[in-house]
Every structure is written in structure tokens, then in C-alpha cells.
Scaffold this active site. Sequence first.
Site, PDB file in Angstrom:
ATOM      1  N   PRO A  11       0.792  -1.228   0.000  1.00  0.00           N
ATOM      2  CA  PRO A  11       0.000   0.000   0.000  1.00  0.00           C
ATOM      3  C   PRO A  11       0.826   1.280   0.000  1.00  0.00           C
ATOM      4  CG  PRO A  11      -0.185  -1.145   2.105  1.00  0.00           C
ATOM      5  CD  PRO A  11       0.481  -2.089   1.151  1.00  0.00           C
ATOM      6  N   ASN A  12       0.334   2.212  -0.807  1.00  0.00           N
ATOM      7  CA  ASN A  12       0.870   3.583  -0.927  1.00  0.00           C
ATOM      8  C   ASN A  12       2.166   3.673  -1.717  1.00  0.00           C
ATOM      9  OD1 ASN A  12      -1.220   4.949   0.616  1.00  0.00           O
ATOM     10  ND2 ASN A  12      -0.395   3.845   2.369  1.00  0.00           N
ATOM     11  N   ARG A  19       5.686  12.120  -2.851  1.00  0.00           N
ATOM     12  CA  ARG A  19       5.680  12.676  -1.495  1.00  0.00           C
ATOM     13  C   ARG A  19       6.859  12.081  -0.721  1.00  0.00           C
ATOM     14  NH1 ARG A  19       0.852  12.547   2.111  1.00  0.00           N
ATOM     15  NH2 ARG A  19       2.283  13.996   3.097  1.00  0.00           N
ATOM     16  N   TYR A  24      11.844   8.381   0.843  1.00  0.00           N
ATOM     17  CA  TYR A  24      11.705   7.347  -0.189  1.00  0.00           C
ATOM     18  C   TYR A  24      12.373   7.697  -1.526  1.00  0.00           C
ATOM     19  CZ  TYR A  24       8.295   5.566   3.133  1.00  0.00           C
ATOM     20  OH  TYR A  24       7.689   5.099   4.271  1.00  0.00           O
ATOM     21  N   ASN A  75       7.975  -5.860  -1.262  1.00  0.00           N
ATOM     22  CA  ASN A  75       7.962  -4.752  -0.318  1.00  0.00           C
ATOM     23  C   ASN A  75       6.510  -4.656   0.163  1.00  0.00           C
ATOM     24  OD1 ASN A  75       7.906  -2.433   1.154  1.00  0.00           O
ATOM     25  ND2 ASN A  75       9.054  -1.197  -0.325  1.00  0.00           N
ATOM     26  N   ALA A  78       3.263  -1.062   4.629  1.00  0.00           N
ATOM     27  CA  ALA A  78       2.736  -1.089   6.010  1.00  0.00           C
ATOM     28  C   ALA A  78       2.275  -2.486   6.436  1.00  0.00           C
ATOM     29  CB  ALA A  78       1.583  -0.100   6.141  1.00  0.00           C
ATOM     30  N   GLU A  99      12.668  -9.834   1.020  1.00  0.00           N
ATOM     31  CA  GLU A  99      11.884  -8.695   1.529  1.00  0.00           C
ATOM     32  C   GLU A  99      12.688  -7.416   1.318  1.00  0.00           C
ATOM     33  OE1 GLU A  99      11.073  -9.203   5.698  1.00  0.00           O
ATOM     34  OE2 GLU A  99      10.281  -7.165   5.946  1.00  0.00           O
ATOM     35  N   HIS A 101      12.805  -3.111   1.808  1.00  0.00           N
ATOM     36  CA  HIS A 101      12.296  -1.828   2.291  1.00  0.00           C
ATOM     37  C   HIS A 101      13.205  -0.733   1.768  1.00  0.00           C
ATOM     38  CE1 HIS A 101       9.386  -3.802   4.724  1.00  0.00           C
ATOM     39  NE2 HIS A 101      10.327  -4.616   5.139  1.00  0.00           N
ATOM     40  N   ARG A 108      13.743   4.083  12.145  1.00  0.00           N
ATOM     41  CA  ARG A 108      12.485   4.822  12.192  1.00  0.00           C
ATOM     42  C   ARG A 108      11.674   4.449  13.447  1.00  0.00           C
ATOM     43  NH1 ARG A 108       9.753   4.614   6.422  1.00  0.00           N
ATOM     44  NH2 ARG A 108       8.599   6.333   7.381  1.00  0.00           N
TER      45      ARG A 108
HETATM   46  O1  CA2 Z   1      10.732   1.608   3.520  1.00  0.00           O
HETATM   47  C1  CA2 Z   1       9.859   0.954   2.948  1.00  0.00           C
HETATM   48  O2  CA2 Z   1       9.965   0.526   1.800  1.00  0.00           O
HETATM   49  C2  CA2 Z   1       8.521   0.708   3.656  1.00  0.00           C
HETATM   50  O3  CA2 Z   1       8.100  -0.617   3.351  1.00  0.00           O
HETATM   51  C3  CA2 Z   1       7.550   1.725   3.079  1.00  0.00           C
HETATM   52  C4  CA2 Z   1       6.186   1.713   3.770  1.00  0.00           C
HETATM   53  C5  CA2 Z   1       6.320   1.775   5.278  1.00  0.00           C
HETATM   54  O4  CA2 Z   1       5.047   1.623   5.887  1.00  0.00           O
HETATM   55  C6  CA2 Z   1       7.260   0.698   5.804  1.00  0.00           C
HETATM   56  O5  CA2 Z   1       7.385   0.855   7.203  1.00  0.00           O
HETATM   57  C7  CA2 Z   1       8.627   0.821   5.160  1.00  0.00           C
HETATM   58  C8  CA2 Z   1       5.357   2.916   3.306  1.00  0.00           C
HETATM   59  C9  CA2 Z   1       5.146   2.979   1.830  1.00  0.00           C
HETATM   60  C10 CA2 Z   1       4.490   4.277   1.501  1.00  0.00           C
HETATM   61  O6  CA2 Z   1       5.194   4.858   0.444  1.00  0.00           O
HETATM   62  C11 CA2 Z   1       5.039   6.184   0.224  1.00  0.00           C
HETATM   63  C12 CA2 Z   1       5.820   6.706  -0.766  1.00  0.00           C
HETATM   64  C13 CA2 Z   1       5.737   8.049  -1.046  1.00  0.00           C
HETATM   65  C14 CA2 Z   1       4.851   8.851  -0.359  1.00  0.00           C
HETATM   66  C15 CA2 Z   1       4.064   8.320   0.626  1.00  0.00           C
HETATM   67  C16 CA2 Z   1       4.158   6.978   0.911  1.00  0.00           C
END
Ligand code: CA2
Length: 145
Positions: A11-12, A19, A24, A75, A78, A99, A101, A108
Site C-alpha cells: 500500500p501507498n 511525497r 523514499y 515490499n 505497512a 523482503e 524496504h 524509524r
Molecule cells: O521503507 C519501505 O519501503 C517501507 O516498506 C515503506 C512503507 C512503510 O510503511 C514501511 O514501514 C517501510 C510505506 C510505503 C508508503 O510509500 C510512500 C511513498 C511516497 C509517499 C508516501 C508513501
Amino acid sequence: MTSIVYVLNGPNLNLLGQREPEVYGHETLADVETACRKAAEHLGLEIRFHQSNAEHQLVDWIQAARGEAAAIVINPAAFTHTSVAILDALNAFDGAVVEVHISNVHKREAFRHHSYVSGRADAVIAGCGTQGYLLALQRVATLIG
Ligand code: CA2
């Protein structure tokens, strides 16, 4: 023979590059897919690249990988920190699992320090930015080679 690898994104991650670039990076998910396809070609892998915001869709893709794919790069975003359903689906998959990230989850918030998926993964890559996907494909090539 070409080996099939599912590259799954939770997700996301469709918002990548739009963003929070300080966390990221600036690359979009489309950029990541392009880079993965290029790397896969060099490594003799064929990838199925997917993203979904829905847990059940990720479970369905992991189930589809059974009997078709040699490995899964995932990946779970969340869902990493919440999803027993994704862990159960991965446990039913016989191939290699890596896996990924993008961020270093261990630097974090505490809630990001636990991963349900890590207990099944053959390798875990965190904090390498989007390069982590390419490192994961390299590792997959070694594992299934
Ligand atoms: O670091 C990672 O790849 C995560 O899997 C990314 C997840 C986060 O919940 C994990 O703890 C770590 C979040 C992905 C959301 O990605 C976004 C990218 C740009 C803007 C907003 C969210």
C-alpha cells in the site's frame, strides 16, 4: 529457461516519488519497474511487477506465484508490520523470498522494527533506497541460480 520472479509492492507505494522524497527518494514506482525489468533481463529473469493497496490482492498474487514463479521479491509496505495473512501466503510458497524496504525501518519508529515477513524471507534488504529492488533481484538470481 527463464525464471519467473514476482515483484510485489504494498500500500501507498504507488505514491513513490510524489511525497516524502527525503524518506523514499525521487524515483516513481514506474521508474523502479523499468530499472527492475532492465536488471532482470541481464540476470535472465522474467518479472511480474505489481502494486496494490489491498491486502487480499497481495495474498492472491502470492498464491498465483505458487507453481509459476521461482522467487518473490516483496515490499509489503505497512502490511510488513501487521499482516499474518501475507506471512501465511508466503509460507505456502516454496521458492525464494526477498523482503525489500526502501527506507531503513530500524532507524524509524519502533512500530516499523517488527516484520511478520522477515520470519519467512531468505533475505531482507532495508535502507538501500530503490536500489534495494535491484540488489534483491541479484540475490534471487544467486539463490535460484
Ligand atoms: O521503507 C519501505 O519501503 C517501507 O516498506 C515503506 C512503507 C512503510 O510503511 C514501511 O514501514 C517501510 C510505506 C510505503 C508508503 O510509500 C510512500 C511513498 C511516497 C509517499 C508516501 C508513501
